[in-house]
Each structure stands twice: as structure tokens, then as C-alpha cells.
Scaffold this active site. Sequence first.
Site, PDB file in Angstrom:
ATOM      1  N   GLY A  55       0.716  -1.282  -0.030  1.00  0.00           N
ATOM      2  CA  GLY A  55      -0.012  -0.004  -0.027  1.00  0.00           C
ATOM      3  C   GLY A  55       0.866   1.095  -0.097  1.00  0.00           C
ATOM      4  O   GLY A  55       2.032   1.309   0.349  1.00  0.00           O
ATOM      5  N   SER A  56       0.426   2.519  -0.295  1.00  0.00           N
ATOM      6  CA  SER A  56       0.901   3.651  -0.428  1.00  0.00           C
ATOM      7  C   SER A  56       0.671   4.031   1.012  1.00  0.00           C
ATOM      8  O   SER A  56      -0.099   3.701   1.926  1.00  0.00           O
ATOM      9  CB  SER A  56       0.260   4.686  -1.297  1.00  0.00           C
ATOM     10  OG  SER A  56       0.628   4.094  -2.794  1.00  0.00           O
ATOM     11  N   GLY A  57       1.537   5.072   1.264  1.00  0.00           N
ATOM     12  CA  GLY A  57       1.236   5.616   2.650  1.00  0.00           C
ATOM     13  C   GLY A  57       2.479   5.038   3.474  1.00  0.00           C
ATOM     14  O   GLY A  57       2.646   5.649   4.919  1.00  0.00           O
ATOM     15  N   HIS A  58       3.269   4.382   2.954  1.00  0.00           N
ATOM     16  CA  HIS A  58       4.577   3.882   3.836  1.00  0.00           C
ATOM     17  C   HIS A  58       6.048   4.515   3.308  1.00  0.00           C
ATOM     18  O   HIS A  58       6.868   3.793   3.565  1.00  0.00           O
ATOM     19  CB  HIS A  58       4.753   2.236   3.909  1.00  0.00           C
ATOM     20  CG  HIS A  58       3.388   1.573   4.172  1.00  0.00           C
ATOM     21  ND1 HIS A  58       2.932   1.891   5.387  1.00  0.00           N
ATOM     22  CD2 HIS A  58       2.353   0.567   3.607  1.00  0.00           C
ATOM     23  CE1 HIS A  58       1.791   0.927   5.731  1.00  0.00           C
ATOM     24  NE2 HIS A  58       1.478   0.500   4.390  1.00  0.00           N
ATOM     25  N   LYS A 106       5.103  -8.486   2.213  1.00  0.00           N
ATOM     26  CA  LYS A 106       4.868  -8.433   3.677  1.00  0.00           C
ATOM     27  C   LYS A 106       3.557  -8.984   4.230  1.00  0.00           C
ATOM     28  O   LYS A 106       2.486  -9.203   3.058  1.00  0.00           O
ATOM     29  CB  LYS A 106       4.545  -6.973   4.205  1.00  0.00           C
ATOM     30  CG  LYS A 106       5.736  -5.997   3.769  1.00  0.00           C
ATOM     31  CD  LYS A 106       5.598  -4.394   4.350  1.00  0.00           C
ATOM     32  CE  LYS A 106       4.747  -3.799   3.488  1.00  0.00           C
ATOM     33  NZ  LYS A 106       4.840  -3.887   1.940  1.00  0.00           N
ATOM     34  N   ASP A 111      -1.994  -8.409   0.305  1.00  0.00           N
ATOM     35  CA  ASP A 111      -0.607  -8.516  -0.353  1.00  0.00           C
ATOM     36  C   ASP A 111      -0.434 -10.054  -0.788  1.00  0.00           C
ATOM     37  O   ASP A 111       0.019 -10.514  -1.715  1.00  0.00           O
ATOM     38  CB  ASP A 111       0.377  -8.220   0.638  1.00  0.00           C
ATOM     39  CG  ASP A 111       0.287  -6.510   0.949  1.00  0.00           C
ATOM     40  OD1 ASP A 111      -0.006  -5.978  -0.277  1.00  0.00           O
ATOM     41  OD2 ASP A 111       0.728  -6.040   1.740  1.00  0.00           O
ATOM     42  N   HIS A 220      -0.615   0.068   9.195  1.00  0.00           N
ATOM     43  CA  HIS A 220      -1.839   0.736   8.790  1.00  0.00           C
ATOM     44  C   HIS A 220      -2.849   1.414   9.814  1.00  0.00           C
ATOM     45  O   HIS A 220      -4.060   1.524   9.384  1.00  0.00           O
ATOM     46  CB  HIS A 220      -2.660  -0.451   8.042  1.00  0.00           C
ATOM     47  CG  HIS A 220      -1.858  -1.190   7.170  1.00  0.00           C
ATOM     48  ND1 HIS A 220      -1.181  -2.576   7.287  1.00  0.00           N
ATOM     49  CD2 HIS A 220      -1.290  -0.960   5.871  1.00  0.00           C
ATOM     50  CE1 HIS A 220      -0.500  -2.990   6.167  1.00  0.00           C
ATOM     51  NE2 HIS A 220      -0.470  -1.943   5.447  1.00  0.00           N
TER      52      HIS A 220
END
Lengths: 332, 230
Positions: A55-58, A106, A111, A220
Amino acid sequence: MPQYFRDSPESLVPDALAGFAAAHADLVAYHPDHGYFRTRHTAPTRRVGLVSGGGSGHEPLHSGFLGTGMLDAACPGRIFASPHNRQIFEASRAVAGPDGVLHIVKNYTGDRINFGIAAERLAHEGIHCARVLIDDDLATDSDDIAVGRRGTGATLIVEKILGAAADEGRGLEDLAALGTEVTRRSRSLAVASAAHTTPASGAPAFALPDNVLEFGVGIHGERAEGTTPHAPLGKLVETMTDQLLAALPDTAGTRVLALVNGLGSITSLELYGIRHAVAKALDDRGVGLDRSLTGTFVSALDMRGFSLTLFATDAEALRLWDAPARTPAWPL
Amino acid sequence: MSDQPGPKGLSHAAVLDWLTRFAATVRSVEPELTALDQKAGDGDFGANLVTGMDGVRRALEALVASTGNGRRGPDVPLDAAARVFLDDVGGTSGPLFGLLFQELADALGMAADPPGTAALALGTAAGAAAIQRVGEAEVGDKTMVDALVPAARALASCAPTADPAHALHVAAVAAHRGARATTDLRARRGRASYTGDHARGVPDPGALAVALLFASAHAELTSLSRLPVS
């Protein structure tokens, strides 16, 4: 209330991808039709393509670690959401070496499934594919959790060590085994004093009373199972270090690598203070600190917290860790 | 010869009609699938399936327009369906359907002409295996696997030379039974697994969709076999 700087909730990720591609055009290329990044420079000795994503945001995970000595391709999903199997499939097909492609995944259900579907499609095309599953989060180490430990900070350590090993021309099964062993010898734990801001609503993902820390958060915005009083930093880091060391295999005479990682909105000032406390806690316990890395590498949007990862090293792992890498975000 | 049944095999046209019928079926039951998924999942399953099958229908129309109906294998429409579901459908259950279509296309494409029950059994078993490898679900976890695995077993239990229409009837019944049996289960995989006991009393929409896929095939072949064959 904290507000993100962006045009709209929908534009946050696509604008960032365009900006990242332009800012690092010498190192990475973006493929908008299939939604993945790939490195522009690859060691000619490499026989296996390394593909990661999530995911984006990491940020800077994963796109920040594309380049020589690290990843060949990275697939960004929407915020906190797995990439689509098509992104992973097309990226893998584009960077597969003569010995195939290795997926660095991960441990989250989405995922696992999307990388798994991509792997089935690759097999259908005759492209060899193997997987390293990262599951280092101590907070989710319980028999009650059927899906197993989450994957967090150890991802960066695996990406660095496997990148160096791949540059040496190692084969697919060899790299997969090495990545699994690095994961086995790594554990992480994260704490937060405030939640991240939910991009759609602009509200905190959860509320915490004053002087309380969420102990064992995920990346998250998942809440932890428990809270702990806001103790002095040294005491907090000692508790975390004790739990991590107890969970590492082969701890007798262990020497470790420490990753001190910010989750989004914590300051460098604090992170270096944490680094200082970790070194002291390890020294007090007779554990050698071989290497360390301090900064924001695996973030959770603007979560106010940090994670600590310990990896039980050996000479071979240190040699691979020290090998040069050139990517947008690798600091050494 | 006009009273004789057709050859015991699947033609390009039969598979084309099968998928077209399945598309129409999922469109007509979309409200029910969505209602079920809202009770026990995240509510997007019906919409994803309809979007996928609408895409498949467009792909099949393009296929027919570009090449006509004849002289193409039955794997061609299944392959088109696989690509739509794998590439363009979101969520996880949609692309898992894509894996089933991909394995069916492979098995039918490699079989003797025209492919029959043996190829169907092979493709369904391979599809179930791929979906289980990826989703790690077993029968009883309350997922599409609860219908797919019984369907694969039913096809395998038919003689390789059996009429595909008969084999698909057996498979549809087995898949339907498997789907109904999910009603009383607690979900252990997929989004419904987060809802705990809320999923009890609700059949799994993915398993129902698998049952509808085989029922559509059976209905299509049954009607085709009634047609006079010259």
C-alpha cells in the site's frame, strides 16, 4: 485538526507517484499503464529480478529503494491497500532475470493473495517465481492470530541484503532462502503517541488519552492490543529491547543490527534520542550493536510513533548490508 | 442424423454461449449477491462480478466481430474471460475467478478436438488448486472453494467419455450443495472472516457464483444438445 497538503483525497497518491518519478528520473522509471516503478540501472551480474510492493502511505518504502544494489521493481497500491495483481504481474514480467523473479511480500492477506495471483500468472507464462514473506512484528506473535505476524521494518533489511546478494548473481532458491533466514532472525515492535490522520476524513484514525502510548501498533493505523503509560524514553526502549531480544532466535552471544524507524510525523531529534537509548539498552545487556540505521523508512502516513527492529547478524549478512546501493532513499 | 445428439464435446460456440448466459445470470442476481455480501463481507462482490462479466461480454462480442464464430477453439472465449478478470477486476475474488477461467482455457485448449468431460475435469481441478494455492482456503472455510472443490470432484468422478452436458449437471448439483452448506459456517478466510458470527446464516456469495457458473454451463449445453445437428 491536522490537514494533508494535497488537492483532493483522490489526488494524494497519483500526484505523489508523478512527482516521485520526475524527482528521481535518473534512477527510476514509472510505467503508468500498469502502475509500477522500475529501476533504470541494474547490475549486469543479476540473474533474478527483485519485486516488492504494498500500500501507499509507507514512503519511502518501497519505491525509494529501487536501484542498483536493491529492488528492480516496486508496485504501489492505493493508501494502505495491496497493489493489484496486474501491477505485480507486469512489473515481474518486465524485470524477470534468466533465473526468474523474487517477490518480497509483507504478511497481510491482500498482499499475499495479489502477489499469489501474479505468481500463478507468471508460472503460466513459464517464468520462475519465488516469494519471501516478511513477518517480523512481535505485537502480532500469538497463537490466537491465525494469519500470523505482520510484516514491518524487517522489509527494509531484507530488501537491502537480498539486493546485494542478487548483484552477486545468486539464483532464485538461494535468494529466497536467504530472505527467509533474515526474516527469521528479525523482530520489530512499534509504539505510537498519536494515530495517523485518515486522508478521506481528515480525522485521527483513533483517539488516545494524554500520557498513554499505544504499544504494538501496526503500519496501517491498526490499534495495538494494549496501551502503556508514557514512561521516560530510556525505560520504554528497555522494555521494547527486552521483548525483542527474548523473541530473537539464537540470542546467546547475539550481535544485532538495529533499525530505528519513524512512523511518519516523529522528528529526527527524537529518533536520534531513541537511537541513543537503544545503544545503551543493548550495551547494558551485553549485546553488540554491529550496525544501525536511523530515520523514516517504513512509515504509516503521519502516525506519531516509531518502530524498533533488531536483526541478529552474522559476518555474511554484514558484508551484504555494507555493499553499496544507489536508490532515491537509501542513506548509506 | 438430425435426431442424433451432437458430438460429446465443447465447441467454441457452446463456450461462448455458456459465458454469455453466465453474464446474464449474474446481472439478474446481482442484488441478491450484494445483499449477501453486505451481511457478511464488504459488499462489493456482486458489483465486481457483474463488472467483470460485462467486460467479458464486450470482449466476446469483439471476438465474434473480428473473427466470426467458427473455426476457433473453445479455449478462446475462456482465455478472454481470464484476461478480463485477472487484469481489470478489483478485489480478490474477481481475479481468483480469472485463475479458474485461465486453467479451464488451458485444459480445453490442449485437449483433443472437441474437448469433453476429461478436459473439463482437468481444468476445473487445476483452477481449484490454483485458487487454493493463492487463497489458502480449505473446504469449510466459507469461500468459493466450498463450491469449486465439490464441482471438481464431481467432474473427476464422471467417466472421461461421459457426455459433458451430463458431467456439468453433476458438477452444478455438487457446487450448489457445497454453496448451500456454507450457510451455517463461520468464515475463516476472506473478508467475511472479520465479521465472526455475523456470517452465520448467510451463504457465501462467492460459492453461490461458482454454482451459477456450472449451472449456466449445464443449461447451455442442455439446450444446445436439443438442437438438431446436421
